[in-house]
Write a protein that holds these residues in place. Structure first.
Motif, PDB file in Angstrom:
ATOM      1  N   ARG A 190      -0.882 -76.623 -28.488  1.00  0.00           N
ATOM      2  CA  ARG A 190      -1.570 -77.422 -29.493  1.00  0.00           C
ATOM      3  C   ARG A 190      -1.358 -78.891 -29.184  1.00  0.00           C
ATOM      4  NH1 ARG A 190      -0.913 -75.839 -35.172  1.00  0.00           N
ATOM      5  NH2 ARG A 190       0.518 -77.614 -35.267  1.00  0.00           N
ATOM      6  N   LEU A 191      -2.421 -79.676 -29.285  1.00  0.00           N
ATOM      7  CA  LEU A 191      -2.319 -81.117 -29.086  1.00  0.00           C
ATOM      8  C   LEU A 191      -2.716 -81.818 -30.385  1.00  0.00           C
ATOM      9  CD1 LEU A 191      -1.880 -83.405 -26.962  1.00  0.00           C
ATOM     10  CD2 LEU A 191      -4.367 -83.431 -26.678  1.00  0.00           C
ATOM     11  N   LEU A 192      -1.812 -82.642 -30.877  1.00  0.00           N
ATOM     12  CA  LEU A 192      -2.087 -83.383 -32.112  1.00  0.00           C
ATOM     13  C   LEU A 192      -2.032 -84.876 -31.824  1.00  0.00           C
ATOM     14  CD1 LEU A 192      -0.545 -80.571 -33.003  1.00  0.00           C
ATOM     15  CD2 LEU A 192      -0.452 -81.716 -35.212  1.00  0.00           C
ATOM     16  N   ILE A 193      -2.955 -85.615 -32.425  1.00  0.00           N
ATOM     17  CA  ILE A 193      -2.909 -87.073 -32.348  1.00  0.00           C
ATOM     18  C   ILE A 193      -2.800 -87.602 -33.760  1.00  0.00           C
ATOM     19  CG2 ILE A 193      -4.108 -89.171 -31.635  1.00  0.00           C
ATOM     20  CD1 ILE A 193      -5.383 -87.707 -29.408  1.00  0.00           C
ATOM     21  N   ASN A 194      -1.755 -88.366 -33.971  1.00  0.00           N
ATOM     22  CA  ASN A 194      -1.473 -88.902 -35.305  1.00  0.00           C
ATOM     23  C   ASN A 194      -1.460 -87.805 -36.363  1.00  0.00           C
ATOM     24  OD1 ASN A 194      -1.314 -91.496 -34.196  1.00  0.00           O
ATOM     25  ND2 ASN A 194      -3.538 -91.759 -34.384  1.00  0.00           N
ATOM     26  N   GLY A 195      -0.887 -86.675 -35.996  1.00  0.00           N
ATOM     27  CA  GLY A 195      -0.723 -85.581 -36.940  1.00  0.00           C
ATOM     28  C   GLY A 195      -1.933 -84.690 -37.097  1.00  0.00           C
ATOM     29  N   LYS A 196      -3.041 -84.992 -36.394  1.00  0.00           N
ATOM     30  CA  LYS A 196      -4.244 -84.181 -36.562  1.00  0.00           C
ATOM     31  C   LYS A 196      -4.439 -83.323 -35.314  1.00  0.00           C
ATOM     32  CE  LYS A 196      -9.092 -84.874 -37.395  1.00  0.00           C
ATOM     33  NZ  LYS A 196      -9.913 -85.738 -36.626  1.00  0.00           N
ATOM     34  N   LEU A 197      -4.689 -82.036 -35.523  1.00  0.00           N
ATOM     35  CA  LEU A 197      -4.893 -81.119 -34.397  1.00  0.00           C
ATOM     36  C   LEU A 197      -6.232 -81.404 -33.743  1.00  0.00           C
ATOM     37  CD1 LEU A 197      -3.884 -78.510 -32.927  1.00  0.00           C
ATOM     38  CD2 LEU A 197      -5.335 -77.234 -34.508  1.00  0.00           C
ATOM     39  N   ILE A 198      -6.224 -81.691 -32.457  1.00  0.00           N
ATOM     40  CA  ILE A 198      -7.495 -81.965 -31.811  1.00  0.00           C
ATOM     41  C   ILE A 198      -7.848 -80.953 -30.720  1.00  0.00           C
ATOM     42  CG2 ILE A 198      -7.342 -84.450 -32.259  1.00  0.00           C
ATOM     43  CD1 ILE A 198      -7.019 -84.491 -29.013  1.00  0.00           C
ATOM     44  N   ALA A 199      -6.873 -80.243 -30.199  1.00  0.00           N
ATOM     45  CA  ALA A 199      -7.183 -79.262 -29.155  1.00  0.00           C
ATOM     46  C   ALA A 199      -6.111 -78.192 -29.160  1.00  0.00           C
ATOM     47  CB  ALA A 199      -7.233 -79.936 -27.781  1.00  0.00           C
ATOM     48  N   SER A 200      -6.506 -76.977 -28.771  1.00  0.00           N
ATOM     49  CA  SER A 200      -5.510 -75.907 -28.654  1.00  0.00           C
ATOM     50  C   SER A 200      -5.989 -74.878 -27.643  1.00  0.00           C
ATOM     51  CB  SER A 200      -5.272 -75.246 -30.010  1.00  0.00           C
ATOM     52  OG  SER A 200      -6.442 -74.592 -30.425  1.00  0.00           O
ATOM     53  N   THR A 201      -5.028 -74.144 -27.083  1.00  0.00           N
ATOM     54  CA  THR A 201      -5.361 -73.054 -26.162  1.00  0.00           C
ATOM     55  C   THR A 201      -4.717 -71.774 -26.684  1.00  0.00           C
ATOM     56  OG1 THR A 201      -3.444 -73.481 -24.765  1.00  0.00           O
ATOM     57  CG2 THR A 201      -5.487 -74.591 -24.157  1.00  0.00           C
ATOM     58  N   GLY A 202      -5.181 -70.634 -26.154  1.00  0.00           N
ATOM     59  CA  GLY A 202      -4.799 -69.341 -26.702  1.00  0.00           C
ATOM     60  C   GLY A 202      -3.505 -68.776 -26.139  1.00  0.00           C
ATOM     61  N   PHE A 203      -3.065 -67.701 -26.757  1.00  0.00           N
ATOM     62  CA  PHE A 203      -1.821 -67.041 -26.371  1.00  0.00           C
ATOM     63  C   PHE A 203      -1.999 -66.191 -25.110  1.00  0.00           C
ATOM     64  CE2 PHE A 203       1.360 -67.885 -29.549  1.00  0.00           C
ATOM     65  CZ  PHE A 203       0.624 -68.383 -30.612  1.00  0.00           C
ATOM     66  N   LEU A 204      -0.937 -66.117 -24.334  1.00  0.00           N
ATOM     67  CA  LEU A 204      -0.914 -65.297 -23.125  1.00  0.00           C
ATOM     68  C   LEU A 204      -0.692 -63.850 -23.548  1.00  0.00           C
ATOM     69  CD1 LEU A 204      -0.704 -65.605 -19.975  1.00  0.00           C
ATOM     70  CD2 LEU A 204       1.757 -65.536 -20.293  1.00  0.00           C
ATOM     71  N   SER A 205      -1.427 -62.919 -22.918  1.00  0.00           N
ATOM     72  CA  SER A 205      -1.222 -61.517 -23.262  1.00  0.00           C
ATOM     73  C   SER A 205      -0.504 -60.818 -22.128  1.00  0.00           C
ATOM     74  CB  SER A 205      -2.566 -60.839 -23.512  1.00  0.00           C
ATOM     75  OG  SER A 205      -3.313 -60.836 -22.312  1.00  0.00           O
ATOM     76  N   ARG A 206       0.368 -59.917 -22.484  1.00  0.00           N
ATOM     77  CA  ARG A 206       1.066 -59.133 -21.491  1.00  0.00           C
ATOM     78  C   ARG A 206       0.079 -58.213 -20.797  1.00  0.00           C
ATOM     79  NH1 ARG A 206       3.388 -54.478 -20.434  1.00  0.00           N
ATOM     80  NH2 ARG A 206       5.282 -54.556 -19.196  1.00  0.00           N
ATOM     81  N   ASN A 207       0.337 -57.931 -19.538  1.00  0.00           N
ATOM     82  CA  ASN A 207      -0.566 -57.066 -18.790  1.00  0.00           C
ATOM     83  C   ASN A 207       0.162 -55.785 -18.407  1.00  0.00           C
ATOM     84  OD1 ASN A 207      -0.801 -56.522 -15.510  1.00  0.00           O
ATOM     85  ND2 ASN A 207      -2.682 -56.247 -16.662  1.00  0.00           N
ATOM     86  N   ALA A 208      -0.522 -54.653 -18.476  1.00  0.00           N
ATOM     87  CA  ALA A 208       0.116 -53.391 -18.115  1.00  0.00           C
ATOM     88  C   ALA A 208      -0.477 -52.778 -16.857  1.00  0.00           C
ATOM     89  CB  ALA A 208       0.003 -52.408 -19.264  1.00  0.00           C
ATOM     90  N   SER A 209      -1.772 -52.988 -16.624  1.00  0.00           N
ATOM     91  CA  SER A 209      -2.402 -52.258 -15.524  1.00  0.00           C
ATOM     92  C   SER A 209      -2.833 -53.226 -14.436  1.00  0.00           C
ATOM     93  CB  SER A 209      -3.631 -51.535 -16.035  1.00  0.00           C
ATOM     94  OG  SER A 209      -4.680 -52.475 -16.200  1.00  0.00           O
ATOM     95  N   GLY A 210      -3.532 -52.706 -13.424  1.00  0.00           N
ATOM     96  CA  GLY A 210      -4.099 -53.596 -12.426  1.00  0.00           C
ATOM     97  C   GLY A 210      -5.604 -53.549 -12.436  1.00  0.00           C
ATOM     98  N   HIS A 211      -6.161 -53.016 -13.523  1.00  0.00           N
ATOM     99  CA  HIS A 211      -7.592 -52.719 -13.522  1.00  0.00           C
ATOM    100  C   HIS A 211      -8.478 -53.761 -14.165  1.00  0.00           C
ATOM    101  CE1 HIS A 211      -7.126 -48.531 -12.088  1.00  0.00           C
ATOM    102  NE2 HIS A 211      -5.963 -48.602 -12.682  1.00  0.00           N
ATOM    103  N   GLU A 212      -7.934 -54.898 -14.531  1.00  0.00           N
ATOM    104  CA  GLU A 212      -8.799 -55.911 -15.145  1.00  0.00           C
ATOM    105  C   GLU A 212      -9.741 -56.497 -14.103  1.00  0.00           C
ATOM    106  OE1 GLU A 212      -5.321 -57.266 -18.293  1.00  0.00           O
ATOM    107  OE2 GLU A 212      -6.529 -58.817 -17.317  1.00  0.00           O
ATOM    108  N   THR A 213     -10.741 -57.238 -14.576  1.00  0.00           N
ATOM    109  CA  THR A 213     -11.636 -57.876 -13.607  1.00  0.00           C
ATOM    110  C   THR A 213     -11.045 -59.213 -13.171  1.00  0.00           C
ATOM    111  OG1 THR A 213     -12.829 -58.860 -15.443  1.00  0.00           O
ATOM    112  CG2 THR A 213     -13.768 -56.848 -14.481  1.00  0.00           C
TER     113      THR A 213
END
Lengths: 440, 867
Positions: free
Chosen positions: B124-147
């Motif tokens: 999360r990036l905040l400027i002067n206390g206001k949220l201006i940008a954010s990125t998502g959570f990393l997910s654990r991976n179990a298989s090798g079959h993703e694209t």
């Protein structure tokens, strides 16, 4: 002030000297390029006359009931069983899956072992290691692979040729372990370019190579002149010369598949087939043991490790295997080399008859198959049977040490002999017994 | 805020790269550092903090605890994090997850901007206390079959492409007039989480004013750091070096009490160990030589090698690489009378002393991490602890004690990694074997499974040691014994311990060290593991000091007073008085290896010309001179990179570059700078998508020269067999091509384009590869090749080409079974095989001849043999 522990009756001084010599950095003969010493023989084991071995390695765990040992069909979902229909082979009573048509016609040149087993199923690296070394890994040494043992025992068939070549990725399982570098391998991952680091880099043509070598020979001569009494330096120079020969046109021409006819190349088929063709050329040039990895995973994504959707396109893998294998047998036979060339098709384990949630299969090692062909064996038979879904061995189990013993015996190597890890004797297999019925 | 709290807050904030306030107790106990209010944030730097007590949930909704670590850095860009150390100075893990917080005040004028955050995990990036940008959570991976995720090329030349496995938030915004003190910027990012490694990835906050190029946030706004591909590549390299420096600083400040304990131990050791009076002789003769003279092994007029040879030998033995041109110039600028002692002092103090020792101890201690589901007698990556110990010139008794106690991080590089031996039925027996051979000269290899046939060691003794390491009795499993017992009554192999027997912790080697230890040595009287460490390192255990100095002597002279160095059973040391003298010097110096190394380097014996290593001519005692031997694999490879001045530029040593798996199945060993950082590349599965082609190309050369890729068991000597793969590795390998091809990042390219005369250039090339100037005949040979076209060699107006990077790949474990992954890796293999692009600033024909000169010099046997 240290008091020595009690001395035993054994001659330790000579042992110490032996260890010092074995461990010293004195130059030993250049490993690759010396022809083999004559074979010794021990009584009691029928030894074969095969001279070379080509191991076709199906990385991932090829399902035995979808290839060599077909059973009643399942449905790819809840009902367990083979995924394909069976077809007859040229040996009555022996069937393959329908995608092995060409090989089926050539079963009479083969010996199929259907009762192979081990207990290492859950992990690919561990199972691959077991298949290649025949033993669980030790914490006190590294066991050599079957290719390294063969290279060590029989050497190359001529000068200027390595004894052991791998077409696949390097790994400790394929390596020489305690046998040391003289039993190591040369590897390549791309048939088009040959072994990485062996041939001249692109951009260095013959003229440039000659210019470099001329300058180097002057530099080397001067260094040798300053160190005439130094055997190690002299041996290194001699080894370097041998290396340049190996990288020179004579051996490197083995990798030029364009000298083979188009019709022959297309009879072998895809990249895997081309590797089989290259393997034939390598054994003809004197390489003793060639391992060919079938790892073209872009065909079905997973390669032979057909969990989930990998199962869908597995038949395309089998078809390519079929084409390459059959072409190799026919080609060797036409050139009168089939009897002296043992072909082995192996994988790290088999797969169960049940299907997983994605329609594929897990791992299974209590019963699976290994195919042998040529090599002067008593061909035209299948040894061992499994039950109705290929899960239990009914007749003639073959352990991995037994499998290794059989391959060694076929290649004229006594399966009862001992190797040496320093002063420690290590039996060449872990109590394996060659399958007598397979040997002439 | 009261004055004293303000004062404390200010004390926590020191300019530049601060020494952090770090507590080594757990988060629950730790009170945390006091908060720094916004008004006190730096305006020309970024304040970075670590917050713990973060729930392992994909949510930002939790109370923020007080930070437990804090430091400052110029810009808001990270490629990793400094390590955390315990109060013993050992690498320890941070809890997973934790939050990294970065804050700064920036005085940006009002206007339109684009702000950028790139992170692997939620941020999360905040400027002067206001949220201006954010990125998502990393997910654990179990298989090798993703694209395989698609490539996300940046739309601008001044912005580097998004690293695979990272997310980006790019927002347009209008900034108003900055509040007094500047805009307050706050970044928070998750690191780690359930089942994923605590690895940061490449994190950055950047911005671009409308019409201006992108730059990293923070720092001196008069010297902004750009974010183009070249800029970020440079930042990556400099941040890596800075992390090394920071780790040194943190570690050396972390363990004052521990240092005090060892200072006391060394006082005890000095009092227990008398110096050995020197034999009669000249005070100007080095002490080592006086002993050798007394033994008749060396004369007063024994010749030593010339200065060029001495420097090459010394620098290879201390730093593990050939001397650079700058170092050669420095050496010859010193007055002749003092240049050798000056050089010994300088190179003993060189931090690369540590790099050159890691490979040795990796073999002796069987350090054997597996980067993929380690199941072949793998350990943790305790190489990093080894490296740091030698960077600090840690006393060897402390080094061995830390090894035996096996504390710290298991997967993050601490000595706890030594405790692992995956799939081994009795890991502590394996470790007892290692410790016996490494530090006591007791070869217990055979006793792992039965009584040793040629030594007086019973299996029970190995297991007594193992039980001490285990801190409780051990049961002998069937898998650790010979099936069926002793083969026969007179067989050398006897089995006196039955499977199922219980073996108690007990010190079995009373003849080496008595059981009683002086007061103050043990901190926990009831800990058998600590007791074992103390018995091994006790000054009354003279075997320990002798084994160590014997190892040193062997390493630098090529022969040991006792051979083999790990087996002292019935050994009769050659030069026993010199051995004893050096052992006492080691103990009295506080187990300082550099002290004894310095004594050896300063001796005539070390400085003599090499003798051929011929068993036929080996005498007893050996001649007091170095023996001819080939350089170690790491010395050859690392020297190749010194000659070219290039970074290794391989992939990250991991099969999970996305960081979506845990450390117990997937490790990330980073991007190597030196050979010791490599490991077995784990492609037993033979899958092209699991290949690391650039790393493999370096490993191929290392292995050709005897480097062990897998180290399941300890060894000191490597396979010394000569094979054709060795000269071939220098002639035609992909890795050696990087030293020969004159690309724009090759240091010799700039030399060749400079204004120097051709004779000077020839001399410099020769010096940089063989550490000596060419003889007149050698010079003539090179002149013949390089004179034609020399004056026209430079191509005006040609541009430099940036070196290729293989750091970033879209292939990870999560998608490796997808056919696209195989295709991408095969393309990478071809790219690696093609090598570095040659410079366009030199005429092609002339450049090729210069490359041939480099090729020939590197392929001379002189390059691979110890000088």
């Amino acid at each position: 002030m240290t008091a020595q522990p009690a001395i035993t009756a054994h001659p330790t001084d000579s042992r110490r000297r032996f260890l010092q010599q074995a461990a010293s950095v004195t130059a030993l003969a250049p490993a690759i390029g010396l022809a083999a010493e004559p074979l010794g023989k021990q009584p009691g084991t029928p030894l074969g006359k095969a001279e070379n071995c080509i191991l076709l390695w199906l990385g991932g765990g090829a399902c035995h009931i979808d290839t060599w040992d077909p059973k009643r069909k399942g449905d790819g979902k809840k009902i367990a069983g083979s995924y394909y229909d069976p077809i007859p082979t040229s040996v009555p009573g022996v069937q393959f899956c329908e995608h092995l048509k060409r090989s089926a016609r050539l079963m009479d040149r083969c010996v199929l072992l259907r009762g192979v087993h081990h207990e290492v199923i859950d992990e690919h690296a561990a199972a691959t290691n077991r298949m290649h070394t025949g033993r669980p890994p030790s914490g006190t040494t590294i066991y050599p692979s079957i290719g390294s043992v063969v290279a060590h025992q029989r050497g190359a068939e001529g000068d200027g040729v390595p004894p052991y070549v791998v077409m696949g990725y390097p790994s400790a399982s394929r390596g020489p372990g305690f046998l040391g570098a003289r039993a190591g391998y040369l590897y390549l991952t791309d048939t088009e370019s040959g072994p990485a680091g062996l041939q001249r880099p692109a951009g260095v043509d013959l003229a440039r190579q000659a210019r470099r070598e001329k300058l180097l020979s002057r530099i080397r001569r001067r260094f040798l002149g300053k160190n005439l009494d130094d055997q190690q330096v002299r041996d290194y120079s001699a080894t370097a010369d041998l290396g340049l020969k190996l990288a020179g046109p004579k051996f490197m021409s083995v990798f030029d598949l364009k000298t083979e006819s188009d019709s022959l190349r297309s009879s072998y088929g895809s990249e895997f087939g081309q590797r089989c063709l290259l393997a034939r050329r390598l054994v003809e040039s004197g390489v003793r043991f060639v391992e060919v990895a079938f790892n073209l995973n872009f065909i079905n994504g997973t390669g032979w490790d057909t969990h989930n959707e990998g199962q869908q396109q597995q038949h395309r893998l089998i078809d390519r295997l079929d084409q390459g294998f059959a072409a190799l047998i026919s080609d060797l036979e036409k050139r009168n080399r089939l009897d002296r060339t043992l072909i082995v098709i192996a994988s790290e384990f088999g797969r169960p008859p049940e299907f997983d949630k994605g329609g594929g299969r897990g791992h299974y090692s209590k019963a699976f198959s290994v195919m042998l062909a040529g090599g002067g064996l008593k061909t035209g038979q299948a040894i061992g049977t499994t039950d109705e879904l290929g899960k239990n061995i009914l007749e003639h189990p073959v352990s991995i040490p037994d499998l290794h013993a059989t391959i060694y015996a076929a290649l004229g190597i006594n399966p009862a002999k001992e190797l040496y890890d320093g002063v420690r004797p290590v039996p060449i297999t872990d109590n394996g017994r060659a399958v007598g019925r397979a040997l002439a | 805020m009261t004055n004293s709290r303000v004062l404390l807050a200010c004390l926590g904030l020191v300019c530049g790269w601060t020494v952090p306030g770090v507590s080594s107790t757990s988060a629950a106990e730790r009170p945390g550092l006091s908060e720094i209010p916004d008004a006190k944030l730096p305006t020309d730097a970024v304040l970075v903090e670590v917050l713990e007590g973060v729930p392992a949930k994909t949510s930002w909704d939790f109370p923020r605890s007080r930070p437990v670590e804090r430091w400052q850095q110029p810009e808001a860009g990270w490629i990793g994090l400094p390590r955390r150390y315990s109060s013993q100075g050992l690498i320890v893990d941070r809890p997973s997850p934790f939050v990294l917080r970065a804050r700064s005040r920036v005085d940006l004028p009002a206007g339109q901007y684009q702000f950028l955050v790139r992170a692997r995990n939620a941020s999360r990036l905040l400027i002067n206390g206001k949220l201006i940008a954010s990125t998502g959570f990393l997910s654990r991976n179990a298989s090798g079959h993703e694209t395989v995720p698609p490539a996300v090329p940046s739309q601008r030349k001044d912005l580097v492409d998004l690293s695979p496995g990272h997310n980006q938030a790019l927002v347009d915004m209008t900034l108003g007039k900055p509040p007094p003190g500047g805009h307050v910027i706050l970044l928070e990012t998750f690191v780690g989480g359930a089942g994923v490694r605590t690895e940061l990835g490449e994190l950055m906050v950047g911005y671009a004013a409308k019409g201006k190029p992108f730059q990293l946030l923070g720092g001196d706004t008069s010297h902004p750091r750009g974010l183009s591909a070249v800029d970020w590549d440079r930042y990556f390299l400099s941040y890596s070096l800075e992390l090394l420096r920071r780790n040194d600083e943190r570690r050396r400040a972390s363990d004052p009490l521990e240092r005090q304990h060892w200072a006391n131990r060394h006082d005890l050791a000095r009092r227990a160990t008398a110096a050995r009076p020197l034999p009669a002789g000249d005070d100007s003769t080095p002490q080592v030589d006086r002993w050798l003279q007394a033994a008749g092994a060396i004369g007063l007029k024994t010749a030593v090698v010339d200065d060029h040879t001495f420097l090459r030998r010394l620098v290879l033995d201390t730093t593990g690489v050939v001397p650079s041109l700058k170092e050669i110039d420095w050496f010859f600028a010193r007055p002749a009378a003092t240049r050798r002692p000056d050089a010994i002092r300088r190179f003993l103090a060189d931090p690369r002393w540590a790099d050159h020792w890691v490979g040795y101890w990796q073999d002796v201690l069987a350090e054997n991490p597996g980067i993929l589901k380690p199941k072949l007698n793998n350990t943790g990556p305790f190489r990093f602890w080894i490296h740091e110990s030698f960077r600090d010139n840690k006393a060897m008794d402390r080094f061995v004690t830390e090894l035996v106690l096996m504390q710290g991080s298991r997967y993050g590089g601490g000595p706890a990694g030594f405790a692992m031996a995956t799939q081994n039925d009795v890991p502590m027996a394996a470790k007892a074997h290692v410790i016996g051979t490494a530090f006591l000269g007791i070869q217990l290899k055979c006793a792992r499974c039965h009584d040793a046939p040629y030594h007086p060691f019973r299996q029970e003794q190995l297991f007594n040691l193992a039980a001490m390491l285990n801190r409780k009795p051990l049961t002998l499993p069937k898998t650790s014994t010979v099936p069926g017992g002793s083969p026969s009554a007179d067989s050398p192999v006897q089995v006196t311990l039955q499977p199922g027997s219980t073996i108690d912790p007990a010190w079995p080697f009373a003849e080496l060290a008595r059981g009683d230890l002086p007061h103050g040595v043990l901190r926990d009287q009831d800990d058998p593991r600590e007791r074992l460490a103390a018995l091994v390192t006790s000054p009354t255990n003279t075997r320990f000091a002798q084994v160590l100095v014997n190892r040193l002597w062997k390493r630098y002279l090529g022969w040991g007073f006792v051979e083999p160095v790990e087996d002292w059973h019935e050994a009769k040391p050659s030069y026993p008085q010199l051995l004893d003298f050096l052992a006492r010097e080691l103990v009295r110096s506080g187990y300082d290896l550099k002290h004894v190394a310095g004594l050896i380097f300063g001796s005539r014996a070390y400085q003599r010309p090499v003798l051929p290593n011929d068993t036929a001519s080996s005498k007893t005692p050996p001649a007091a001179a170095p023996l001819r031997r080939r350089l170690a694999a790491e010395q050859i490879v690392d020297s190749l990179f010194v000659v070219s001045g290039k970074a290794m530029r391989t992939e990250y040593l991991t099969l999970d570059p996305e960081g979506r798996r845990g450390a117990n199945t997937f490790l990330n060993l980073g991007i190597p700078r030196r050979s010791w950082e490599f490991a077995a590349l784990g492609n037993e599965r033979d899958r092209p998508a699991l290949a690391l082609p650039a790393a493999r190309s370096v490993v191929d050369v290392l292995m050709a020269f005897g480097w062990r890729e897998s180290r399941p068991h300890p060894t000191t000597l490597r396979d010394g067999t000569m094979t054709v793969l060795q000269p071939l590795a220098l002639a035609n390998s992909i890795a050696s091509q990087r030293t020969i091809t004159l690309s724009d990042d090759h240091v010799l390219t700039d030399l060749l384009i400079s204004e120097l005369s051709l004779p000077d250039i020839i001399e410099r090339i020769h010096l940089s590869i063989l550490s000596r100037p060419p003889t007149p005949r050698e010079h003539a040979d090179l002149l013949e090749l390089l004179a034609p076209g020399f004056s026209k060699r430079r191509i005006k107006g040609a541009r430099r080409q940036p070196p290729p990077s293989r750091r970033l790949t879209r292939v990870s474990w999560s998608n490796h079974l997808h056919p696209e992954a195989t295709r991408l890796k095969l393309a990478l293999e071809r790219h690696v095989r093609a090598g570095d692009p040659p410079t366009r600033r030199l005429n092609g024909n002339w450049r090729e001849r210069a490359e041939d000169v480099i090729w020939a010099l590197v392929n001379s046997p002189e390059f691979v043999f110890a000088p």
